[in-house]
Design a protein around this motif. Structure first.
Motif, PDB file in Angstrom:
ATOM      1  N   CYS A 137       0.814  -1.216   0.000  1.00 23.57           N
ATOM      2  CA  CYS A 137       0.000   0.000   0.000  1.00 23.57           C
ATOM      3  C   CYS A 137       0.851   1.272   0.000  1.00 23.57           C
ATOM      4  O   CYS A 137       0.292   2.380   0.052  1.00 23.57           O
ATOM      5  CB  CYS A 137      -0.910   0.021   1.229  1.00 23.57           C
ATOM      6  N   GLY A 159       2.579   2.633  -2.371  1.00 21.22           N
ATOM      7  CA  GLY A 159       2.460   3.436  -3.582  1.00 21.22           C
ATOM      8  C   GLY A 159       1.053   3.957  -3.848  1.00 21.22           C
ATOM      9  O   GLY A 159       0.821   4.563  -4.911  1.00 21.22           O
ATOM     10  N   ILE A 160       0.094   3.740  -2.967  1.00 19.36           N
ATOM     11  CA  ILE A 160      -1.291   4.193  -3.189  1.00 19.36           C
ATOM     12  C   ILE A 160      -1.413   5.646  -2.762  1.00 19.36           C
ATOM     13  O   ILE A 160      -0.981   6.037  -1.659  1.00 19.36           O
ATOM     14  CB  ILE A 160      -2.281   3.318  -2.398  1.00 19.36           C
ATOM     15  N   THR A 161      -1.983   6.443  -3.643  1.00 24.59           N
ATOM     16  CA  THR A 161      -2.200   7.861  -3.323  1.00 24.59           C
ATOM     17  C   THR A 161      -3.371   8.011  -2.367  1.00 24.59           C
ATOM     18  O   THR A 161      -4.464   7.484  -2.632  1.00 24.59           O
ATOM     19  CB  THR A 161      -2.463   8.654  -4.606  1.00 24.59           C
ATOM     20  N   PRO A 162      -3.210   8.714  -1.255  1.00 23.06           N
ATOM     21  CA  PRO A 162      -4.334   8.880  -0.320  1.00 23.06           C
ATOM     22  C   PRO A 162      -5.501   9.615  -0.967  1.00 23.06           C
ATOM     23  O   PRO A 162      -5.329  10.460  -1.835  1.00 23.06           O
ATOM     24  CB  PRO A 162      -3.723   9.705   0.830  1.00 23.06           C
ATOM     25  N   MET A 163      -6.701   9.290  -0.525  1.00 27.37           N
ATOM     26  CA  MET A 163      -7.913   9.915  -1.052  1.00 27.37           C
ATOM     27  C   MET A 163      -8.037  11.339  -0.532  1.00 27.37           C
ATOM     28  O   MET A 163      -7.669  11.629   0.613  1.00 27.37           O
ATOM     29  CB  MET A 163      -9.141   9.106  -0.644  1.00 27.37           C
ATOM     30  N   ASP A 164      -8.520  12.215  -1.370  1.00 33.54           N
ATOM     31  CA  ASP A 164      -8.718  13.599  -0.969  1.00 33.54           C
ATOM     32  C   ASP A 164      -9.795  13.688   0.116  1.00 33.54           C
ATOM     33  O   ASP A 164     -10.731  12.867   0.152  1.00 33.54           O
ATOM     34  CB  ASP A 164      -9.122  14.453  -2.168  1.00 33.54           C
TER      35      ASP A 164
END
Length: 225
Positions: A188, A190-195
């Motif tokens: 996880c 490399g997963i971009t956090p949700m806005d």
């Protein structure tokens, strides 16, 4: 009447009776028609005529069923024999079969009339709710609310409740996680956090528009319509 009796009255009900009697006497003297029906009981709670007729027919059918069943079981009292003689000829060879058919027919009639009462009652309830919605929505919402059913058992002990939740939330606990947690963290990374989610008034308006009517109220206690 007022001069004679009102000054000596010391009871509210007696005062009301004196005032009503005086008003009734005046109306009779001047020839005005006055209806005193329902004065003591307020609003009339009489059963509708259609329901009273159906209930009377159901009661008569049940009485006839009881007498026919008694005759089948061997009861030969004069009232029961007279009822059966009015419906059948006692000399018929298949009288038992005819009694069974008659009883089944009466039971079916009772079931049909019972369903008719329920159907008429539901229709009347819907009509009254629609009319009440036009005149007093607050009363309609209050009538649709179901009473809160609370437990009848003993209340929990406060000390035991505090000790139970303190053991879950207040005491530090060290968990020994397995190696799989490190694998999940690496996957996880490399997963971009949700806005962050921002709820706008337009979002609320769209959600309310799509919600069904008479939906259960939230913390504000308001029904949706």
């Amino acid at each position: 009447m007022l001069v004679t009796y009102l000054e000596a009255s010391r009871d509210f009900c007696e005062t009301d009776s004196i005032r009503f009697g005086a008003a009734l006497a005046v109306c009779r003297i001047i020839g005005s028609k006055v209806s005193t029906a329902g004065r003591a009981t307020g609003h009339s709670s009489a059963i509708p005529a259609w329901r009273r007729r159906i209930e009377e027919r159901i009661a008569k059918a049940r009485t006839l069923i009881g007498r026919l069943i008694c005759f089948k079981s061997g009861n030969n009292r004069s009232r029961i024999v007279r009822t059966v003689r009015m419906a059948f000829a006692l000399s018929q060879p298949d009288i038992t079969q005819k009694l069974t058919e008659r009883i089944d027919d009466l039971k079916q009639r009772i079931a049909v009339r019972g369903k008719r009462i329920r159907r008429y009652t539901e229709r009347s309830t819907r009509f009254n709710q629609n009319r009440l919605f036009q005149s007093d929505q607050k009363r309609l919402y209050a009538s649709l609310e179901r009473p809160v059913v609370s437990g009848t058992g003993p209340a929990p002990n406060q000390a035991d409740t505090v000790a139970f939740w303190r053991g879950l939330w207040s005491e530090p606990v060290s968990h020994s996680e397995g190696s799989w947690t490190e694998v999940v963290v690496s996957q996880c990374a490399g997963i971009t956090p949700m806005d962050p989610v921002i709820i706008t008034p337009d979002d609320v308006a769209e959600a309310v528009r799509r919600a069904p009517n008479w939906k259960s109220p939230g913390l504000d206690g308001l029904h949706h319509y």
